[in-house]
Design a protein around this motif. Structure first.
Motif, PDB file in Angstrom:
ATOM      1  N   GLU A 187       0.347   7.002   7.013  1.00 36.27           N
ATOM      2  CA  GLU A 187       1.566   6.349   6.519  1.00 36.27           C
ATOM      3  C   GLU A 187       2.722   6.706   7.464  1.00 36.27           C
ATOM      4  OE1 GLU A 187       1.094   4.491   3.495  1.00 36.27           O
ATOM      5  OE2 GLU A 187      -0.950   4.999   4.128  1.00 36.27           O
ATOM      6  N   HIS A 188       3.465   5.730   7.887  1.00 38.95           N
ATOM      7  CA  HIS A 188       4.610   5.843   8.823  1.00 38.95           C
ATOM      8  C   HIS A 188       4.112   5.925  10.278  1.00 38.95           C
ATOM      9  CE1 HIS A 188       6.439   6.710   5.001  1.00 38.95           C
ATOM     10  NE2 HIS A 188       5.980   7.950   4.961  1.00 38.95           N
ATOM     11  N   GLY A 189       3.643   7.091  10.708  1.00 36.87           N
ATOM     12  CA  GLY A 189       3.058   7.213  12.054  1.00 36.87           C
ATOM     13  C   GLY A 189       4.051   7.108  13.204  1.00 36.87           C
ATOM     14  N   ALA A 194       0.811  -1.227   0.000  1.00 37.36           N
ATOM     15  CA  ALA A 194       0.000   0.000   0.000  1.00 37.36           C
ATOM     16  C   ALA A 194       0.840   1.270   0.000  1.00 37.36           C
ATOM     17  CB  ALA A 194      -0.943   0.000   1.200  1.00 37.36           C
ATOM     18  N   HIS A 195       2.165   1.119  -0.109  1.00 37.14           N
ATOM     19  CA  HIS A 195       2.997   2.334  -0.117  1.00 37.14           C
ATOM     20  C   HIS A 195       4.270   2.095  -0.922  1.00 37.14           C
ATOM     21  CE1 HIS A 195       4.204   6.184   2.151  1.00 37.14           C
ATOM     22  NE2 HIS A 195       5.059   6.016   1.160  1.00 37.14           N
ATOM     23  N   THR A 196       4.202   2.397  -2.207  1.00 38.63           N
ATOM     24  CA  THR A 196       5.401   2.301  -3.055  1.00 38.63           C
ATOM     25  C   THR A 196       5.590   3.621  -3.806  1.00 38.63           C
ATOM     26  OG1 THR A 196       4.205   1.522  -5.025  1.00 38.63           O
ATOM     27  CG2 THR A 196       4.979  -0.171  -3.482  1.00 38.63           C
ATOM     28  N   HIS A 197       6.761   3.737  -4.417  1.00 40.07           N
ATOM     29  CA  HIS A 197       7.045   4.829  -5.367  1.00 40.07           C
ATOM     30  C   HIS A 197       7.772   4.175  -6.548  1.00 40.07           C
ATOM     31  CE1 HIS A 197       6.070   7.844  -2.290  1.00 40.07           C
ATOM     32  NE2 HIS A 197       6.720   7.072  -1.456  1.00 40.07           N
ATOM     33  N   LEU A 198       6.987   3.577  -7.443  1.00 38.81           N
ATOM     34  CA  LEU A 198       7.594   2.767  -8.514  1.00 38.81           C
ATOM     35  C   LEU A 198       8.341   3.592  -9.555  1.00 38.81           C
ATOM     36  CD1 LEU A 198       5.111  -0.110  -9.473  1.00 38.81           C
ATOM     37  CD2 LEU A 198       7.068  -0.155  -7.939  1.00 38.81           C
ATOM     38  N   ILE A 220      -5.681   9.960  -3.168  1.00 39.53           N
ATOM     39  CA  ILE A 220      -5.024  11.232  -2.849  1.00 39.53           C
ATOM     40  C   ILE A 220      -4.041  11.015  -1.706  1.00 39.53           C
ATOM     41  CG2 ILE A 220      -5.374  13.576  -1.971  1.00 39.53           C
ATOM     42  CD1 ILE A 220      -6.251  13.157  -4.925  1.00 39.53           C
ATOM     43  N   LYS A 221      -2.837  11.501  -1.930  1.00 33.42           N
ATOM     44  CA  LYS A 221      -1.772  11.416  -0.914  1.00 33.42           C
ATOM     45  C   LYS A 221      -1.428  12.838  -0.504  1.00 33.42           C
ATOM     46  CE  LYS A 221       2.209   9.918   1.104  1.00 33.42           C
ATOM     47  NZ  LYS A 221       3.388   9.603   0.328  1.00 33.42           N
ATOM     48  N   ALA A 222      -1.208  13.050   0.784  1.00 30.50           N
ATOM     49  CA  ALA A 222      -0.758  14.369   1.243  1.00 30.50           C
ATOM     50  C   ALA A 222       0.275  14.199   2.342  1.00 30.50           C
ATOM     51  CB  ALA A 222      -1.942  15.182   1.751  1.00 30.50           C
ATOM     52  N   THR A 226       5.475  -0.426   2.405  1.00 28.13           N
ATOM     53  CA  THR A 226       6.917  -0.475   2.667  1.00 28.13           C
ATOM     54  C   THR A 226       7.680   0.813   2.377  1.00 28.13           C
ATOM     55  OG1 THR A 226       7.390  -1.183   0.412  1.00 28.13           O
ATOM     56  CG2 THR A 226       6.932  -2.926   2.047  1.00 28.13           C
ATOM     57  N   ASP A 227       7.139   1.679   1.524  1.00 26.98           N
ATOM     58  CA  ASP A 227       7.884   2.841   1.008  1.00 26.98           C
ATOM     59  C   ASP A 227       8.984   2.407   0.026  1.00 26.98           C
ATOM     60  OD1 ASP A 227       7.975   5.554   0.757  1.00 26.98           O
ATOM     61  OD2 ASP A 227       8.684   5.973   2.782  1.00 26.98           O
ATOM     62  N   ALA A 228       8.708   1.350  -0.757  1.00 29.79           N
ATOM     63  CA  ALA A 228       9.678   0.889  -1.763  1.00 29.79           C
ATOM     64  C   ALA A 228      10.084   2.047  -2.648  1.00 29.79           C
ATOM     65  CB  ALA A 228       9.069  -0.223  -2.608  1.00 29.79           C
TER      66      ALA A 228
END
Ligand SMILES: [Zn+2]
Length: 456
Positions: free
Chosen positions: A279-281, A83-87, A218-220, A349-351
């Motif tokens: 995300e992260h927290g 649920a958290h990548t930056h491809l 939407i991501k902020a 993961t923040d890949a």
């Protein structure tokens, strides 16, 4: 049944050759995790017709005419989700070299690199990702949208993507692409077309602009971040009024809201505003977690990101090292508390912070901090499907779901690192790759062709 490598290759070729709409395949393995149950199913059989699962269970009869793929001592599971990548990026090397490369490479070249990141991700067993932010300095290209569309059309091989385009943040905040550079180096101050917005009305405009250009989610950035030079990691960066506008406008347009957030105050205000996931927290206190529990807000812990940075601290400037240390020191206790309190955990993961394709290492980090293996597996399947709003189509091995199916050797509930050696990947009934995995990588892995037949 013991399958030799040669047999696997033949099976894979058969799988790739026969992709007719009504192709019947019976997948067999010693066990199966269905994406929602607390126990594994033994002697698993999953029947696939075309792109869908027609049945899944224990010792099911194989229909006549079905191609049988027996994966032996392995565990079948729904395709993993991240649920958290930056491809479209790779931040894993030396920070300053990467910052310079960002200015050197043209965006087309970065987009071509992204196709390899997409391939590495799906081959690691991640058949769906929520891609949370894709920005190129001094460029308005929507590379994540292009990547998603190219995968959907069968032009390239990769995971199903839900994309966030630029992400939205405040001037000078974590998402400000000119942060840390000399003023006006790029000729103008970033604005809503770069995802930079101030005040509720501009936030709404930025949401509308991103949806217009293809955002699925939407991501902020509501608090500071680790890998940004111009901010503190835990300060709030949007006001409660801006967050309320962000959530209201996004939900009116039927888009979920994921917020980058390390700080406790920003988390409380974001949860109150009704965001769908934090995300992260890292610095969230127990009272804040209690609010999440009441509201049903998901936590995407991204443990891999801090793990990678802490293992390579010399790659980052001193100011970022200090932020990484503070966030990592706080996040383990926060995550343990979240598990104890029964917060909904989404796997992410923040890949890009670490090399693409290593997403599954997150599972062991979660289990090491006290999560049960079965709950960790649920987070990457059923939970993520719920958070992403695609639970009707994927996330479990059940009749009628799309055939996103993976296999890993042995039993992941006794050794969670089995998730790092995925030995079979099918997405929507098509075999993406198959073969034994070694710690060194993909020596005996057999993959589907690089370019599939485009559907249009
Ligand atoms: Zn991220």
């Amino acid at each position: 049944m013991k399958i030799t490598f040669r047999v696997l290759v033949i099976l894979l070729c058969l799988g790739i050759a026969a992709q007719a709409a009504d192709q019947l395949i019976a997948l067999k393995a010693a066990r199966m995790f269905d994406g929602k149950s607390n126990a594994l199913v033994q002697n698993a059989v999953v029947i696939v017709r075309g792109d869908k699962i027609v049945d899944a269970g224990s010792n099911l009869p194989v229909p006549s005419g079905a191609q049988v793929i027996d994966l032996g001592d392995a565990t079948l599971a729904p395709g993993f989700m991240d649920a958290h990548t930056h491809l479209t990026a790779d931040f894993s090397g030396n920070y300053n070299e990467r910052r310079l490369q960002q200015l050197d490479l043209n965006v087309s070249e970065q987009a071509i690199r992204a196709t390899a990141f997409a391939r590495a991700t799906v081959e690691a067993g991640f058949t769906t990702v929520r891609d949370l932010g894709s920005r190129f300095i001094a460029s308005h290209e929507f590379v994540d949208v292009a990547l998603r569309n190219s995968i959907n059309r069968g032009v390239i091989v990769g995971p199903r993507m839900l994309v966030a385009t630029k992400g939205i943040g405040a001037t000078g905040g974590h998402f400000d692409p000119s942060g840390g550079f000399r003023d006006f180096l790029f000729g103008r101050e970033p604005d809503y077309t770069d995802g930079i917005a101030n005040g509720p009305d501009e936030i709404r405009k930025a949401v509308r602009f991103e949806v217009k250009n293809g955002a699925d989610v939407i991501k902020a950035a509501v608090s500071g971040g680790v890998l940004s030079l111009g901010d503190e990691v835990d300060t709030p960066q949007l006001t409660p009024a801006e967050m309320t506008a962000l959530v209201d406008e996004s939900h009116r347009l039927r888009k979920k809201v994921a917020v980058h957030c390390h700080g406790d105050q920003a988390a409380r205000e974001a949860i109150e505003a009704g965001v769908d996931s934090i995300e992260h927290g890292s610095f969230m206190k127990p009272e804040t977690l209690t609010m999440m529990k009441k509201k049903g807000t998901f936590l995407t812990p991204t443990l891999m990101a801090s793990e990678w940075i802490m293992g390579k601290l010399d790659n980052y400037p001193p100011a970022l090292q200090a932020k990484a240390k503070a966030a990592t020191a706080a996040r383990s206790e926060m995550f343990r508390n979240a598990i104890k309190m029964g917060i909904k955990i989404s796997f992410g993961t923040d890949a890009a912070v670490f090399p693409h394709g290593q997403n599954a290492k997150e599972f062991k980090l979660m289990v090491d901090l006290g999560m049960s293996a079965i709950d960790a597996l649920k987070s990457a399947t059923g939970n993520d499907a719920e958070l992403l709003g695609i639970g009707q189509k994927v996330g479990t091995l059940e009749k009628g779901k799309l055939a996103d199916i993976i296999a890993m050797p042995g039993d992941p509930t006794s050794d969670i690192t089995a998730t790092e050696r995925v030995s079979f990947v099918m997405k929507e009934g098509k075999i993406i790759g198959q073969g034994p995995r070694t710690p060194q990588g993909t020596v005996e892995w057999t993959r589907s062709p690089d370019v599939a037949a485009p559907v249009d």
